[in-house]
Design a protein around this motif. Sequence first.
Motif, PDB file in Angstrom:
ATOM      1  N   PRO A 167      14.004   7.951  -2.680  1.00  0.00           N
ATOM      2  CA  PRO A 167      13.853   7.561  -1.275  1.00  0.00           C
ATOM      3  C   PRO A 167      13.222   8.620  -0.375  1.00  0.00           C
ATOM      4  O   PRO A 167      12.707   8.300   0.677  1.00  0.00           O
ATOM      5  CB  PRO A 167      15.273   7.249  -0.829  1.00  0.00           C
ATOM      6  CG  PRO A 167      16.170   7.692  -1.907  1.00  0.00           C
ATOM      7  CD  PRO A 167      15.361   7.913  -3.122  1.00  0.00           C
ATOM      8  N   HIS A 168      13.210   9.880  -0.803  1.00  0.00           N
ATOM      9  CA  HIS A 168      12.650  10.914   0.059  1.00  0.00           C
ATOM     10  C   HIS A 168      11.179  11.191  -0.215  1.00  0.00           C
ATOM     11  O   HIS A 168      10.585  12.054   0.431  1.00  0.00           O
ATOM     12  CB  HIS A 168      13.460  12.205  -0.089  1.00  0.00           C
ATOM     13  CG  HIS A 168      14.889  12.035   0.312  1.00  0.00           C
ATOM     14  ND1 HIS A 168      15.279  11.800   1.605  1.00  0.00           N
ATOM     15  CD2 HIS A 168      16.028  12.042  -0.415  1.00  0.00           C
ATOM     16  CE1 HIS A 168      16.592  11.677   1.665  1.00  0.00           C
ATOM     17  NE2 HIS A 168      17.074  11.809   0.441  1.00  0.00           N
ATOM     18  N   GLU A 169      10.603  10.518  -1.151  1.00  0.00           N
ATOM     19  CA  GLU A 169       9.190  10.720  -1.443  1.00  0.00           C
ATOM     20  C   GLU A 169       8.343   9.895  -0.490  1.00  0.00           C
ATOM     21  O   GLU A 169       8.778   8.901   0.079  1.00  0.00           O
ATOM     22  CB  GLU A 169       8.880  10.314  -2.883  1.00  0.00           C
ATOM     23  CG  GLU A 169       9.465  11.263  -3.899  1.00  0.00           C
ATOM     24  CD  GLU A 169       9.073  10.864  -5.308  1.00  0.00           C
ATOM     25  OE1 GLU A 169       8.316   9.879  -5.469  1.00  0.00           O
ATOM     26  OE2 GLU A 169       9.514  11.531  -6.238  1.00  0.00           O
ATOM     27  N   ILE A 170       7.096  10.327  -0.350  1.00  0.00           N
ATOM     28  CA  ILE A 170       6.153   9.589   0.496  1.00  0.00           C
ATOM     29  C   ILE A 170       5.631   8.397  -0.298  1.00  0.00           C
ATOM     30  O   ILE A 170       5.356   8.491  -1.498  1.00  0.00           O
ATOM     31  CB  ILE A 170       4.995  10.504   0.924  1.00  0.00           C
ATOM     32  CG1 ILE A 170       5.539  11.650   1.773  1.00  0.00           C
ATOM     33  CG2 ILE A 170       3.937   9.741   1.680  1.00  0.00           C
ATOM     34  CD1 ILE A 170       4.512  12.694   2.105  1.00  0.00           C
ATOM     35  N   ASP A 171       5.507   7.305   0.364  1.00  0.00           N
ATOM     36  CA  ASP A 171       4.990   6.093  -0.270  1.00  0.00           C
ATOM     37  C   ASP A 171       3.577   6.385  -0.792  1.00  0.00           C
ATOM     38  O   ASP A 171       2.726   6.867  -0.049  1.00  0.00           O
ATOM     39  CB  ASP A 171       4.962   4.970   0.770  1.00  0.00           C
ATOM     40  CG  ASP A 171       4.568   3.628   0.180  1.00  0.00           C
ATOM     41  OD1 ASP A 171       4.295   3.569  -1.040  1.00  0.00           O
ATOM     42  OD2 ASP A 171       4.537   2.652   0.937  1.00  0.00           O
ATOM     43  N   PRO A 172       3.304   6.135  -2.053  1.00  0.00           N
ATOM     44  CA  PRO A 172       1.981   6.454  -2.597  1.00  0.00           C
ATOM     45  C   PRO A 172       0.849   5.700  -1.902  1.00  0.00           C
ATOM     46  O   PRO A 172      -0.295   6.152  -1.896  1.00  0.00           O
ATOM     47  CB  PRO A 172       2.076   6.061  -4.073  1.00  0.00           C
ATOM     48  CG  PRO A 172       3.375   5.396  -4.265  1.00  0.00           C
ATOM     49  CD  PRO A 172       4.204   5.591  -3.049  1.00  0.00           C
ATOM     50  N   ARG A 173       1.154   4.586  -1.249  1.00  0.00           N
ATOM     51  CA  ARG A 173       0.101   3.856  -0.537  1.00  0.00           C
ATOM     52  C   ARG A 173      -0.313   4.578   0.738  1.00  0.00           C
ATOM     53  O   ARG A 173      -1.363   4.303   1.298  1.00  0.00           O
ATOM     54  CB  ARG A 173       0.586   2.453  -0.185  1.00  0.00           C
ATOM     55  CG  ARG A 173       0.846   1.600  -1.424  1.00  0.00           C
ATOM     56  CD  ARG A 173       1.501   0.322  -1.057  1.00  0.00           C
ATOM     57  NE  ARG A 173       2.874   0.630  -0.602  1.00  0.00           N
ATOM     58  CZ  ARG A 173       3.763  -0.278  -0.245  1.00  0.00           C
ATOM     59  NH1 ARG A 173       3.446  -1.552  -0.276  1.00  0.00           N
ATOM     60  NH2 ARG A 173       4.958   0.072   0.123  1.00  0.00           N
ATOM     61  N   ALA A 174       0.522   5.550   1.208  1.00  0.00           N
ATOM     62  CA  ALA A 174       0.230   6.236   2.469  1.00  0.00           C
ATOM     63  C   ALA A 174      -0.201   7.681   2.253  1.00  0.00           C
ATOM     64  O   ALA A 174      -0.153   8.486   3.173  1.00  0.00           O
ATOM     65  CB  ALA A 174       1.468   6.197   3.356  1.00  0.00           C
ATOM     66  N   THR A 175      -0.653   8.029   1.062  1.00  0.00           N
ATOM     67  CA  THR A 175      -1.028   9.423   0.801  1.00  0.00           C
ATOM     68  C   THR A 175      -2.243   9.855   1.601  1.00  0.00           C
ATOM     69  O   THR A 175      -2.397  11.025   1.897  1.00  0.00           O
ATOM     70  CB  THR A 175      -1.302   9.641  -0.691  1.00  0.00           C
ATOM     71  OG1 THR A 175      -2.274   8.699  -1.119  1.00  0.00           O
ATOM     72  CG2 THR A 175      -0.033   9.511  -1.495  1.00  0.00           C
TER      73      THR A 175
END
Length: 77
Positions: free
Chosen positions: A4-12
Amino acid sequence: MAIPHEIDPRATGDPRNVYRSDEQFYRSDRPEQPVLPEDRPRGGRPADPVRHRSTWATVALVAGIILLVLVGIALFP
Protein backbone atom coordinates in the motif's frame (compact mmCIF):
# COMPACT_ATOMS: atom_id res chain seq x y z
CA MET A 1 -1.26 -6.84 -5.15
CA ALA A 2 1.16 -3.99 -4.50
CA ILE A 3 2.28 -2.89 -1.07
CA PRO A 4 0.00 0.00 0.00
CA HIS A 5 2.89 2.44 0.42
CA GLU A 6 4.23 2.07 -3.09
CA ILE A 7 3.43 4.50 -5.88
CA ASP A 8 0.91 3.26 -8.38
CA PRO A 9 2.90 2.14 -11.44
CA ARG A 10 0.42 3.95 -13.70
CA ALA A 11 1.47 7.27 -12.10
CA THR A 12 5.26 6.93 -12.39
CA GLY A 13 5.43 9.68 -15.00
CA ASP A 14 3.51 12.15 -12.83
CA PRO A 15 5.82 15.01 -11.69
CA ARG A 16 4.04 15.10 -8.31
CA ASN A 17 5.58 11.70 -7.51
CA VAL A 18 9.16 12.96 -7.62
CA TYR A 19 10.52 13.08 -4.09
CA ARG A 20 13.72 14.65 -2.80
CA SER A 21 16.40 12.43 -1.34
CA ASP A 22 16.95 12.46 2.41
CA GLU A 23 20.11 14.51 1.96
CA GLN A 24 18.29 17.16 -0.07
CA PHE A 25 15.36 17.22 2.34
CA TYR A 26 17.42 17.70 5.50
CA ARG A 27 19.83 20.15 3.87
CA SER A 28 17.02 22.54 2.94
CA ASP A 29 16.48 24.03 6.43
CA ARG A 30 20.06 23.98 7.75
CA PRO A 31 21.82 27.32 8.34
CA GLU A 32 24.85 28.39 6.33
CA GLN A 33 27.04 28.03 9.44
CA PRO A 34 25.80 24.77 11.02
CA VAL A 35 28.28 24.97 13.92
CA LEU A 36 26.93 27.46 16.47
CA PRO A 37 28.73 28.69 19.58
CA GLU A 38 27.46 27.26 22.84
CA ASP A 39 25.14 29.56 24.74
CA ARG A 40 26.04 27.88 28.05
CA PRO A 41 29.57 26.54 27.69
CA ARG A 42 30.48 23.62 29.89
CA GLY A 43 33.42 23.76 32.25
CA GLY A 44 34.95 27.14 32.97
CA ARG A 45 35.55 28.40 36.47
CA PRO A 46 34.71 26.27 39.49
CA ALA A 47 31.34 26.78 41.12
CA ASP A 48 31.07 28.92 44.24
CA PRO A 49 30.98 26.84 47.41
CA VAL A 50 27.58 26.45 49.03
CA ARG A 51 27.13 28.75 52.01
CA HIS A 52 25.14 27.32 54.90
CA ARG A 53 23.60 29.12 57.83
CA SER A 54 25.57 29.17 61.00
CA THR A 55 24.61 26.89 63.86
CA TRP A 56 23.36 29.82 65.93
CA ALA A 57 21.05 30.99 63.18
CA THR A 58 19.47 27.53 62.98
CA VAL A 59 19.11 27.34 66.77
CA ALA A 60 17.50 30.80 66.82
CA LEU A 61 15.07 29.82 64.05
CA VAL A 62 13.97 26.64 65.86
CA ALA A 63 13.69 28.48 69.19
CA GLY A 64 11.59 31.21 67.54
CA ILE A 65 9.18 28.66 66.10
CA ILE A 66 8.86 26.87 69.46
CA LEU A 67 8.33 30.22 71.21
CA LEU A 68 5.66 31.20 68.68
CA VAL A 69 3.80 27.92 69.26
CA LEU A 70 4.00 28.31 73.05
CA VAL A 71 2.77 31.95 72.91
CA GLY A 72 -0.07 30.84 70.63
CA ILE A 73 -1.08 28.14 73.11
CA ALA A 74 -0.83 30.57 76.06
CA LEU A 75 -2.92 33.28 74.39
CA PHE A 76 -5.60 30.96 73.02
CA PRO A 77 -6.09 28.18 75.60
